[in-house]
Design a protein around this motif. Sequence first.
Motif, PDB file in Angstrom:
ATOM      1  N   ASP A 176      17.881 -23.809 -21.599  1.00 30.22           N
ATOM      2  CA  ASP A 176      18.430 -25.300 -21.061  1.00 30.22           C
ATOM      3  C   ASP A 176      19.704 -25.535 -21.287  1.00 30.22           C
ATOM      4  O   ASP A 176      19.975 -25.609 -20.929  1.00 30.22           O
ATOM      5  N   LYS A 202      12.713 -18.297 -19.849  1.00 30.71           N
ATOM      6  CA  LYS A 202      12.448 -19.211 -19.821  1.00 30.71           C
ATOM      7  C   LYS A 202      10.430 -19.264 -19.193  1.00 30.71           C
ATOM      8  O   LYS A 202       9.911 -19.932 -19.775  1.00 30.71           O
ATOM      9  N   ASP A 257       9.828 -19.795 -16.345  1.00 28.01           N
ATOM     10  CA  ASP A 257       9.648 -20.098 -14.667  1.00 28.01           C
ATOM     11  C   ASP A 257      10.100 -19.382 -13.898  1.00 28.01           C
ATOM     12  O   ASP A 257      12.040 -19.365 -13.227  1.00 28.01           O
ATOM     13  N   GLU A 259       7.277 -27.012 -20.466  1.00 29.62           N
ATOM     14  CA  GLU A 259       7.945 -28.588 -19.846  1.00 29.62           C
ATOM     15  C   GLU A 259       7.513 -29.416 -20.802  1.00 29.62           C
ATOM     16  O   GLU A 259       7.966 -30.040 -21.233  1.00 29.62           O
TER      17      GLU A 259
END
Length: 679
Positions: free
Chosen positions: A77, A107, A109, A370
């Motif tokens: 992050d 992550k 994503d 998330e």
Amino acid sequence: MPELIQGVVDTYYNRDFAGVKREDDATRHNTQGIAYSKDGEHTRAIEAFNSALKLDPHFAGAYYNRGNVYAKKRDFDNAISDYTEAIKRKPELVEAYNERGLAYYNKGDFDNAINDFIQAIELQPDCAEAYNNLGAAYAKKNNLDNAIENYNISIGLNRKFAEAYYNRGTAYYNKSDFDNAINDYTNAIKHKSDNAEAYYNRGVVYANKRELDNAINDYTEVIKRKPDFALAYNNRGSVYSVKGEGELAIEDYTKAIELNSELPEPFYNRGIAWIRLKEWEKAKADLTTAKKMGLDIVALFHNAYRSVERFEKHFGFKLPEDVAHLLIERRRDRYPKTQSILDANGNPLEYPAVLNLLSRLRNAGMPLGEYVEAKPAFGINTTPTDIFVVDKAVRDELVASHPSSAEILKPFLHGEDIRRWHLDTPHRWLIFVHRGIAINDYPAILAYLEKHRERLSQRKGKQAWYELAASPDDAERFAQPKLVCPNTYNHQTFAVDTAGYYYGKTAYLIPTSEKWLCGLLNSRTVEWFYSQVSKQLTIDWLRARSGYIQQIPVPDITLTQKALIGKIVDYLIYLQQQPTINSKDLKYARDRVMLGYFERVIDGLVYEAYLPDELHKSDKHFLQPLLDEELPPIEDIEGDKMSLFRDIFELLYEKTHPIRRNLFFLDSVKPVRIIEGKL
């Protein structure tokens, strides 16, 4: 067959970008940060980059370099935030897009990762690393053709790019194109001779092709390069077993267990090898151990031999009844492989509908990774577990010897101790000697560990000889409310932990106080979604994989609806702990039915949370009818809870009740038929 080890090139992680040349203090701090980073001194590196940015807040290079350090620390992050700042200040910075894409990739994503890799390629069309990384992201989304296309471009730009060959080999393997996979792994080895993972994966492919000697040679090469690679021993043992070399197989399985006693597969494999040698007691011990560790030994045996009878016929002897019983206990069905659902002409049936359903679920809400505030992760590495995890007798002795011991003796659970909805009471304790601990404050613990100093000193890593490879921050991670599941399980097996127990690597932790998520994660819908995206689509056991678990979508429903699901979860937690639930006494048979019915109610609620349009179109409602019943929270139930639960069950189970009626006719909803394998 163990899953292939996935690879993503991280070449850029070792590149430094000093920004524009200038002789000032900001540049000096930036240069210091680069030097610290190269030496692995991440904290000092970040401090140096902080100083550079304090002097020059527009220093793109310092943001980029600090992002690289955060990425090395796996703090993705913060890494993404820094790469974004670097891009704002220098939009043509290709490296920042590539690195941010890698951070998004790590992550889970993958969509944002793909966007960043494409942007990097647009800025630098000859960037072989970006094409390779783009291919890896497509592979994670199971778009293997696009993945291979990008690996091809990457290799065309750099004929010596070992990582791209390796990744393309993995893609070919997943397409069952074994010959091309072998060629690519061979090229990966050619251009990076110490590539143990490429040898390992090529060994896997050779084993699939039944080229057994080649497989053995590759696993042996892995072991030369990584002597502590337990799975390489396990796999080589399996190949020896196929060749009929039972003693060599057992030797390898035993070595795998010595290296990693928390792997269940070598116990199962050694158990089967003992059976073939008619060592019945040893076989029972190993098979029982594998089963307790969460491995579905029945499914594995079924896949390999179909039945005990066929096994006996093939090897020419009969199994003792108690051994056979371990291998034929009733198992629960796994969802069928989508690609195997065929019509009479052998064509795929409903496959577009399956893809559409996956898309619908993904779009129902944000990913779990998330949604929860703290990052989910596995427990800590307790190896050697037999030293750091002690029973009650040793725990009591340590506390009696010095009271300070109690401060760092933590109630401990393995993955095998986790049940669906609830946890077993811990009967083991972890000696939580985290990195940086003042060990002299705990003289009894130190004296105990001194007895094992020689063995503890042989471990790899930067921890002191008496320390676990654990951070002091892990104490907070374990203390907070969380959901937990074992690393292998036959059906979704999440439980609620509000007691602050500690866990080893065989457990997966999701920090959250939202109990309703346990109902979501234990539902048929989530199990189907998870088995699809993680490619775990057969009767084999499921494995907890963080990157896939964090992709599970959390539906966007109201707080009232979440509270309702949480209420049923509380009921299930209580019921699972009652002796009547598992009693064989016929007078309690309905209690077992009640447990199953409440689980089915959870399924109905979750179906509606994800797919309200489909259910409402068929006049199937669960949330509102249950809200109308105004079921009491468990903490408000005084006296005999079981009596009240039985009354609630009979109310909801009555044939005319909308909950019972809607559950009975759920098969009329097409997405439900897909999820429950009833196409």
